[in-house]
Each structure stands twice: as C-alpha cells, then as structure tokens.
Design a protein around this motif. Structure first.
Motif, PDB file in Angstrom:
ATOM      1  N   ASN A 246       0.959  -1.109   0.138  1.00 51.70           N
ATOM      2  CA  ASN A 246      -0.124   0.064  -0.086  1.00 51.70           C
ATOM      3  C   ASN A 246       0.903   1.159  -0.081  1.00 51.70           C
ATOM      4  OD1 ASN A 246      -2.448  -1.617   0.558  1.00 51.70           O
ATOM      5  ND2 ASN A 246      -1.480  -2.049   2.533  1.00 51.70           N
ATOM      6  N   GLY A 247       0.345   2.250  -0.636  1.00 49.78           N
ATOM      7  CA  GLY A 247       1.077   3.349  -0.775  1.00 49.78           C
ATOM      8  C   GLY A 247       1.948   3.710  -2.082  1.00 49.78           C
ATOM      9  N   LEU A 248       2.101   2.685  -2.864  1.00 50.05           N
ATOM     10  CA  LEU A 248       3.000   2.905  -4.141  1.00 50.05           C
ATOM     11  C   LEU A 248       2.435   3.671  -5.140  1.00 50.05           C
ATOM     12  CD1 LEU A 248       4.206  -0.902  -4.763  1.00 50.05           C
ATOM     13  CD2 LEU A 248       5.395   1.180  -4.054  1.00 50.05           C
ATOM     14  N   LYS A 249       0.834   3.671  -5.485  1.00 47.26           N
ATOM     15  CA  LYS A 249       0.121   4.454  -6.313  1.00 47.26           C
ATOM     16  C   LYS A 249       0.282   6.013  -5.865  1.00 47.26           C
ATOM     17  CE  LYS A 249      -4.589   5.057  -8.255  1.00 47.26           C
ATOM     18  NZ  LYS A 249      -5.883   4.519  -8.387  1.00 47.26           N
ATOM     19  N   HIS A 250      -0.030   6.309  -4.402  1.00 45.45           N
ATOM     20  CA  HIS A 250       0.272   7.597  -4.202  1.00 45.45           C
ATOM     21  C   HIS A 250       1.693   8.030  -4.409  1.00 45.45           C
ATOM     22  CE1 HIS A 250       0.075  11.417  -1.690  1.00 45.45           C
ATOM     23  NE2 HIS A 250       1.033  10.694  -1.076  1.00 45.45           N
ATOM     24  N   ILE A 251       2.620   7.328  -3.883  1.00 42.18           N
ATOM     25  CA  ILE A 251       4.023   8.016  -4.223  1.00 42.18           C
ATOM     26  C   ILE A 251       4.236   7.941  -5.627  1.00 42.18           C
ATOM     27  CG2 ILE A 251       6.680   6.990  -4.113  1.00 42.18           C
ATOM     28  CD1 ILE A 251       5.460   5.713  -1.476  1.00 42.18           C
ATOM     29  N   ASN A 252       3.900   7.181  -6.684  1.00 44.62           N
ATOM     30  CA  ASN A 252       4.064   7.038  -7.897  1.00 44.62           C
ATOM     31  C   ASN A 252       3.323   8.750  -8.750  1.00 44.62           C
ATOM     32  OD1 ASN A 252       5.436   5.547 -10.030  1.00 44.62           O
ATOM     33  ND2 ASN A 252       3.607   5.081 -10.902  1.00 44.62           N
ATOM     34  N   ASN A 253       2.326   8.874  -8.222  1.00 41.41           N
ATOM     35  CA  ASN A 253       1.607  10.091  -8.433  1.00 41.41           C
ATOM     36  C   ASN A 253       2.035  11.205  -8.049  1.00 41.41           C
ATOM     37  OD1 ASN A 253      -0.577   8.489  -9.781  1.00 41.41           O
ATOM     38  ND2 ASN A 253      -2.016   8.246  -8.323  1.00 41.41           N
ATOM     39  N   SER A 254       2.697  11.227  -7.014  1.00 39.50           N
ATOM     40  CA  SER A 254       3.363  12.516  -6.420  1.00 39.50           C
ATOM     41  C   SER A 254       4.970  12.645  -6.804  1.00 39.50           C
ATOM     42  CB  SER A 254       3.160  12.335  -4.897  1.00 39.50           C
ATOM     43  OG  SER A 254       3.706  11.440  -4.167  1.00 39.50           O
ATOM     44  N   LEU A 255       5.662  11.606  -6.854  1.00 35.38           N
ATOM     45  CA  LEU A 255       7.078  12.037  -7.010  1.00 35.38           C
ATOM     46  C   LEU A 255       7.355  11.450  -8.437  1.00 35.38           C
ATOM     47  CD1 LEU A 255       8.470  10.722  -3.422  1.00 35.38           C
ATOM     48  CD2 LEU A 255       7.890  12.757  -4.410  1.00 35.38           C
ATOM     49  N   GLY A 256       6.718  10.770  -9.268  1.00 34.19           N
ATOM     50  CA  GLY A 256       6.951  10.471 -10.547  1.00 34.19           C
ATOM     51  C   GLY A 256       7.142   9.044 -10.606  1.00 34.19           C
ATOM     52  N   ILE A 257       7.147   8.680 -12.158  1.00 36.59           N
ATOM     53  CA  ILE A 257       7.474   7.395 -12.415  1.00 36.59           C
ATOM     54  C   ILE A 257       8.738   6.776 -12.131  1.00 36.59           C
ATOM     55  CG2 ILE A 257       7.263   5.704 -14.252  1.00 36.59           C
ATOM     56  CD1 ILE A 257       5.056   7.378 -15.604  1.00 36.59           C
ATOM     57  N   ILE A 258       9.803   7.389 -12.296  1.00 38.10           N
ATOM     58  CA  ILE A 258      11.167   7.089 -12.064  1.00 38.10           C
ATOM     59  C   ILE A 258      11.183   6.639 -10.597  1.00 38.10           C
ATOM     60  CG2 ILE A 258      13.654   7.712 -11.969  1.00 38.10           C
ATOM     61  CD1 ILE A 258      13.001   9.463 -14.144  1.00 38.10           C
ATOM     62  N   THR A 259      10.864   7.533  -9.608  1.00 33.46           N
ATOM     63  CA  THR A 259      10.977   7.292  -8.182  1.00 33.46           C
ATOM     64  C   THR A 259      10.167   5.914  -8.050  1.00 33.46           C
ATOM     65  OG1 THR A 259      11.138   9.605  -7.805  1.00 33.46           O
ATOM     66  CG2 THR A 259      10.542   8.053  -5.972  1.00 33.46           C
ATOM     67  N   GLY A 260       8.642   5.939  -8.630  1.00 32.32           N
ATOM     68  CA  GLY A 260       7.977   4.609  -8.462  1.00 32.32           C
ATOM     69  C   GLY A 260       8.628   3.455  -8.756  1.00 32.32           C
ATOM     70  N   ASP A 261       9.542   3.608  -9.917  1.00 35.17           N
ATOM     71  CA  ASP A 261      10.177   2.275 -10.486  1.00 35.17           C
ATOM     72  C   ASP A 261      11.261   1.554  -9.425  1.00 35.17           C
ATOM     73  OD1 ASP A 261       8.226   2.163 -12.421  1.00 35.17           O
ATOM     74  OD2 ASP A 261       9.771   2.708 -14.094  1.00 35.17           O
ATOM     75  N   LEU A 262      11.984   2.898  -9.078  1.00 40.14           N
ATOM     76  CA  LEU A 262      13.064   2.642  -8.087  1.00 40.14           C
ATOM     77  C   LEU A 262      12.444   2.166  -6.833  1.00 40.14           C
ATOM     78  CD1 LEU A 262      15.145   5.668  -8.543  1.00 40.14           C
ATOM     79  CD2 LEU A 262      15.816   3.227  -9.392  1.00 40.14           C
ATOM     80  N   LEU A 263      11.120   2.410  -6.306  1.00 43.82           N
ATOM     81  CA  LEU A 263      10.776   1.980  -5.023  1.00 43.82           C
ATOM     82  C   LEU A 263      10.290   0.481  -5.219  1.00 43.82           C
ATOM     83  CD1 LEU A 263       9.702   2.543  -2.224  1.00 43.82           C
ATOM     84  CD2 LEU A 263       7.624   3.353  -2.916  1.00 43.82           C
ATOM     85  N   LEU A 264       9.501   0.295  -6.526  1.00 46.45           N
ATOM     86  CA  LEU A 264       9.391  -1.145  -6.840  1.00 46.45           C
ATOM     87  C   LEU A 264      10.303  -2.186  -6.722  1.00 46.45           C
ATOM     88  CD1 LEU A 264       6.901  -0.683  -9.652  1.00 46.45           C
ATOM     89  CD2 LEU A 264       6.084  -1.528  -7.760  1.00 46.45           C
ATOM     90  N   LYS A 265      11.514  -1.626  -7.082  1.00 46.04           N
ATOM     91  CA  LYS A 265      12.775  -2.809  -7.262  1.00 46.04           C
ATOM     92  C   LYS A 265      13.186  -2.947  -5.774  1.00 46.04           C
ATOM     93  CE  LYS A 265      16.022  -2.136 -10.541  1.00 46.04           C
ATOM     94  NZ  LYS A 265      16.889  -1.946 -11.467  1.00 46.04           N
ATOM     95  N   GLU A 266      12.846  -1.800  -4.863  1.00 43.43           N
ATOM     96  CA  GLU A 266      13.511  -1.808  -3.419  1.00 43.43           C
ATOM     97  C   GLU A 266      12.703  -2.565  -2.809  1.00 43.43           C
ATOM     98  OE1 GLU A 266      16.060  -0.889  -0.514  1.00 43.43           O
ATOM     99  OE2 GLU A 266      16.153  -0.550  -2.675  1.00 43.43           O
ATOM    100  N   VAL A 267      11.093  -2.778  -2.986  1.00 50.65           N
ATOM    101  CA  VAL A 267      10.296  -3.481  -2.441  1.00 50.65           C
ATOM    102  C   VAL A 267      10.632  -4.890  -2.509  1.00 50.65           C
ATOM    103  CG1 VAL A 267       7.875  -4.374  -2.478  1.00 50.65           C
ATOM    104  CG2 VAL A 267       8.518  -1.786  -2.347  1.00 50.65           C
ATOM    105  N   GLY A 268      11.191  -5.188  -3.923  1.00 53.47           N
ATOM    106  CA  GLY A 268      11.446  -6.835  -4.186  1.00 53.47           C
ATOM    107  C   GLY A 268      12.470  -7.063  -3.073  1.00 53.47           C
TER     108      GLY A 268
END
Length: 660
Positions: A246-268
């Motif tokens: 939870n929270g990925l969508k909000h972060i993606n929308n507020s900080l941008g796709i690049i940050t969102g992709d980095l966060l996805l990798k970090e979650v893994g």
C-alpha cells in the motif's frame, strides 16, 4: 534439495560467429541432483556442451537410466532461417552417453525440422527405421533402438531442440508419469530473451518483470505448476504469499514514475531481505504479480519424508509450515513498515499479505493463487499491515461478494427494497411520536436480506448514496400516506458517511422535499455516525446547519460508541443524541452504565438536545429511562421492526392505548 537453473538458448548467426544470450530463468528443485547449467550472459558454441550435459544428467536422474540399458542425446537447432537451411548441433558423446548409432540423428533432425513435434512422443523400432530410412536387412538395422522417447525443448510454441532417450532393451519402456514431468520442465524451463545482433537490444521480455528485474506472474505460475507436478514424485510442501504493498500508487503520482520504479525494485529487495533474515531453511522465489502486488513461493524442507504427507488428520495451525508462514509474513510487514530512502525521500509503506499452503489449500496453481488472494483481501479488511492465512470461511465470504457484485446493482435499478419501521416512543406519555426506517432487500430468490449483509459492501463499492436516496424517497412517500391517515410522525433515516463527505445530502434532501411538497421538513430526521466528525469537523458542521436551516432534524447515532471528544459533540448543532444500545444491554451487570446514562442526560440538557435510547428490551430498561428523564425510547420491548401496513396497525392501537 537444491535449485537447478534451466536455460534454453536462442541462437543468432551473423557473419559466421555464434553468440547467444543465456539467462538464468527457471528454478526447479530436484533432490540429490548435482548437475549445473551455464548462466553467463555471452557464450559461444562450446556452451551447448555444458547445457547438454545438464539435460542428459537431468534425464538420467529422473528416468533412473543408470539402472537400465539406455542412452540420452540432445539436439539443438543452431539456426532456422527462412530458406529452410538447417544447422544442427549434436551432443552425443561417449563422455556423456553410450550411444553408438549417431547415424540416426541426422534423419531425426531433418524429420523434426520439417514436421516439428510440440509434445513428447515415442517411436518403436519399426517407426524409427521408417523415419531413418533403414531397411530390415540393412547393416545399421541392429543399431536402431527398440524404443525412442522424444521430448521437445520448447517455449511459447517454438521448438529449439530435442532431448532423446534411446532404450536398447525390449523390456524397458519410458514411465508415463515421469515423461509428463520432464516435458513440463523442458517446455517451461527457460526465460528466453532474443537479442538483436544489429541493434543489441531485446525484442521481447517473456517471463521477467522489466521494472523490478524479478520473475513476473507467468514465471511464478509456471513455477507453481512444476512444483505441483513434482509433488507427484516427491513429498513437497510449499506456501504461496501474495503481497499488496500500500502507498505505491500515491508515491508514483506525487514523485513520478522514475521514483516509483526505483521503489518497486526496492520493495522486491525488501521482501527477499525480510525472509532471508529469518535464517530459515527455505528455497524462495520472489516475483511481481502486477502493479502493486508481489508473490513469494516458499519451499519447505522435506525432513527425510519418503511419501507425500497426508493432510486429513493434521491441524494446519500446529504445523511448522504454518509457523514459518506466520514468521515470514510478520517479517515482511515489519520491513515494509520501515521507511525506504529513494532519491532523498523517506517513503513509508504498509502491506497486506494473504497465504495459501500446499497441500492443505489446493492442488492446482489456480486454486492456490485464488485462495492466497482471498486471504489477502480478508487481511485488507482488518486494516493495513496485516496478514491472513487462508481458511475455508473465506470462500463463503467470496461467494457472498460475488452475489452482491452481480445482484445489488440490479436491485438498485429495479428497487427491490422496502422499509420496515421501529417505533420511537415518548417515554413520559407512551405515545409513538416517531419511527426509524430500516431498509430490507427483498430478493426474488433469497427473500429478505438484512442490511448488515449488504450495506458494508454498498459503502465500499459506492452504492451507499444511491441506497440513501432510495430510502429517503420511500420514507417521504410513507410520511405523506400517514399524514393523510392522521399520523404526524418524524421518520429517522440513517445516512452513509459518504453522503456527508461531499455535502450531497443537502441536495438530495432538497430534491425529496420538492418532490413531496405535502410533507414538512420536520417530518424527516437524519441520523449520522460519530465517525463523520473525524473526517472534517468544520465541513460536517456546515452540512448539518444547512439541513437544519430548512427544518430537517439531525441526530448523532450510536453516541458513546465512537471516539469523538465531548468538546466536538458540544459544538455540534444537533437536535438529538441517540445513545448506543450497549449501555442498556449491560445495565444489570455493569452498574457504572447507570452513571454514564445519567451523565449523558445531564449533558444533553446542557446542550439543549433531546435523547433517544435504543436497545430497550425490558420493562426495567424502560422504567429506568423514565426515571433519569430520557426523551424517547426505541427497542424490541416496544416493537420489532414491522412492514408499513403492520406498523400502521400499531399506530392505531397506540393512539387508543398509549404504551406503558
């Protein structure tokens, strides 16, 4: 038990050189198997030998060929061009097999190239002689094996080679169950990436997630399928976790796709680390299922078991597997709850996890995935940072959700609802002065469905405002009818918090009053929950004032059960406080409740609002309310909820003989 990396190559021939992209793609378990496969990113033709050795070893192990008179060969199509020019690499060496009739391989390759084989098949001696154009009196006839097993090495409807098993003795034939397993491995054993030798880029990604570089849903699914097939040979137990971050969508929308992709990798990485830190003897695959969902397959150690464990007499919650799943779920949630640093941002996440365990929760990949997702959805209902392991009760919940999803919109469109009424009696006089309208759904097949079975679903799926409008419209019609019969009542209607959130309730009420001009606004009482106050207190006050300005009565429902402060309540422009039923239910067992009720009466008089006590079920309840000066009473002691026509009979009876 160890992991074996299975790799299939796609070759690209350019100016006489051979390069291939080898990708460590599929992880499969085989006890005591010590073969290994090449995983380097660039290789030349010699690497086919390494791959072939591994496949030969695999087949020898599974088919137990060392105990029989049999040989294994591996054929690779090095290139297949549009002019049908065929180049084949044979890997049949004395070093690896005992095959002494390589003259069979060329005809077989030609045969399979012109007529590709996508599923396993066997040739008997006569059939193979026909394919190889060997006559019975030929000197090579005796070299033709009695039986030949052919297993294609394929992926996504493309064949890249074949594993061949030649049985020399007439009495030996390949075992069917193990052929199916080997076929599954050879069919889905690879993540294939084709490299364009001119542009040096990949033109397809088949089984890995581009953003996280983790296995994708297809990979995880194939892994489940293969584990299930292996469970027929070995006593396996494994768990599947599906994780909603939870929270990925909000972060993606507020900080941008690049940050969102980095966060996805970090979650893994976070999920892997959380499990690894438990230092458990597990083989684990972590992958990404879709946008915000990750999947984990955990294989448990076998503990020397020789037969698949029976689940009939086992209490799952007492098993080590259940405890391990709990430990890992808690670890993942704890890890997810920590902040993650991405591009100088401290990002906070939460997780909901669902788990299913084989063999307790299903025997197919679809069933295990479905039940893990059900458990995840149940966990989400408990709030963030929670997990659930599948239970049978969740299936009935899922069936109910499916029923509501299919039937509630139809019920709203065709108005399958009716109102039942429960009286509100003036405690001093015993006269019915009001009633609460309670919705019932009269389904054509199931009959009466009570609000507790569909209102929560309506709230979660944006049907609640439509239901509020239906109830208000029906209540207005009934008020008008009763007025014509000589009964001037106030009808209470429960309103969803969402109707207050955006202020739409004011527009809805104005429309109802306009459409029913013969009734007075004072005939309607709107009941709202304490939870509405917690969202936006100032806006709620504005909405309440707008309603009261046109003459609508407003009551705070279930007072005393929530968390709103008395300071907020004192500032509310209310007409009624409706006291939660729990205070009366425990009146005899908990004397302090009497003090609380007396205090509420004092508070209400200071606020100049009236009180309604619900849950009045005994004469003692009614008598106590009269003693402390409560204004209105409602409950089963007075009447159970009744349809409109029966409630009208009660009104006539009460008019003649007030309630005592």
């Amino acid at each position: 038990m160890i992991f074996i990396d299975m790799v299939v190559l796609i070759m690209n021939i350019d100016t006489g050189s051979v390069e291939s992209f080898l990708y460590n793609a599929y992880q499969n378990m085989l006890p005591d198997f010590i073969g290994a496969f090449a995983t380097q990113k660039e290789a030349h033709i010699d690497d086919f030998e390494t791959l072939s050795v591994g496949i030969v070893t695999l087949f020898e192990h599974v088919l137990e060929l060392k105990k029989t008179s049999a040989s294994v060969a591996v054929l690779w199509f090095s290139t297949i061009d549009y002019d049908k020019k065929l180049e084949v690499s044979h890997f049949v060496s004395e070093k690896f097999t005992s095959l002494k009739f390589s003259n069979v391989l060329d005809p077989l390759c030609e045969h399979f190239f012109n007529l590709p084989q996508y599923t396993p098949l066997t040739f008997n001696s006569a059939e193979l002689k026909e394919v190889c154009n060997v006559s019975e009196d030929s000197q090579n006839a005796e070299e033709i094996p009695h039986c030949t097993l052919v297993v294609p090495i394929s992926f996504s409807e493309m064949v890249y080679g074949y594993a061949l098993v030649f049985y020399h003795a007439a009495e030996i034939t390949p075992p069917t169950d193990k052929i199916d397993f080997l076929y599954s491995v050879m069919r889905s054993a690879s993540l294939i990436r084709r490299i364009d030798m001119d542009e040096k880029r990949f033109d397809k990604y088949l089984m890995n997630d581009q953003q996280t570089e983790l296995p994708n849903r297809a990979y995880l699914y194939e892994s489940l399928v293969n584990l299930l097939q292996m469970s027929e040979l070995y006593p396996l137990r494994f768990a599947l976790l599906t994780i909603r971050v939870n929270g990925l969508k909000h972060i993606n929308n507020s900080l941008g796709i690049i940050t969102g992709d980095l966060l996805l990798k970090e979650v893994g990485l976070l999920i892997k680390a959380a499990i690894a830190q438990q230092e458990l003897d597990l083989d684990v695959i972590v992958g990404r299922l879709n946008g915000v969902d990750f999947g984990v397959i955990m294989m448990f150690p076998l503990d020397g078991e020789e037969e698949p464990p029976s689940t009939e007499k086992i209490d799952l919650q007492t098993t080590k597997e259940y405890a391990i799943v709990q430990t890992c779920c808690n670890a993942i949630i704890e890890k997810a709850n920590d902040h993650v640093d991405i591009n100088n941002h401290q990002l906070y996440l939460s997780a909901n996890i669902g788990a299913s365990i084989f063999p307790f929760h299903g025997e197919t990949a679809e069933e295990l995935l479905r039940k893990a997702d059900l458990a995840k959805a149940t966990a989400k209902q408990s709030g963030f940072n929670s997990y659930k392991i599948y239970e049978d009760l969740m299936d009935s919940d899922a069936e109910n959700i499916l029923f509501l999803n299919n039937n509630l919109p139809v019920a709203i469109a065709s108005n399958q609802f009716e109102l039942f009424y429960q009286a509100q009696v003036d405690v001093k006089s015993g006269i019915i002065v009001g009633t609460e309208a309670l919705i019932r759904w009269r389904h054509p097949d199931k009959g009466i469905i009570f609000p507790g079975d569909f209102i929560p679903f309506a709230d979660e799926n944006n049907y609640s405002i439509q239901l509020d409008s239906i109830v208000l419209a029906m209540a207005c019609v009934q008020i008008n009818k009763w007025r014509q019969e000589g009964f001037d009542l106030t009808v209470s209607v429960n309103i969803s918090p969402k109707h207050f959130d955006n202020g739409l309730i004011c527009d809805t009420v104005h429309t109802m009053l306009k459409d029913n001009s013969s009734i007075s606004a004072s005939n309607i009482k709107i009941e709202l929950l304490e939870s509405v106050l917690l969202d936006d207190f100032d806006f709620t006050v504005k909405v309440i004032n707008d309603l009261r300005r046109v003459g609508i009565n407003v009551a705070l429902d279930d007072f005393g059960s929530g968390y709103s402060s008395l300071e907020y309540v004192a500032k509310l422009p209310m007409d009624y406080l409706k006291i939660d039923r729990t205070f009366l239910m425990n009146l005899e067992k908990n004397p302090s409740n009497k003090i609380i009720l007396e205090t509420i009466m004092t508070l209400s008089r200071g606020m100049k609002v009236k009180t309604i006590a619900e849950g009045v079920e005994t004469a003692e309840h009614y008598s106590f309310l009269k003693t402390i000066g409560c204004d209105l009473a409602q409950g089963y002691y007075i009447n159970r909820p009744l349809p409109a026509d029966e409630f009208e009979k009660l009104l006539k009876q009460n008019k003649a003989t007030p309630f005592q």
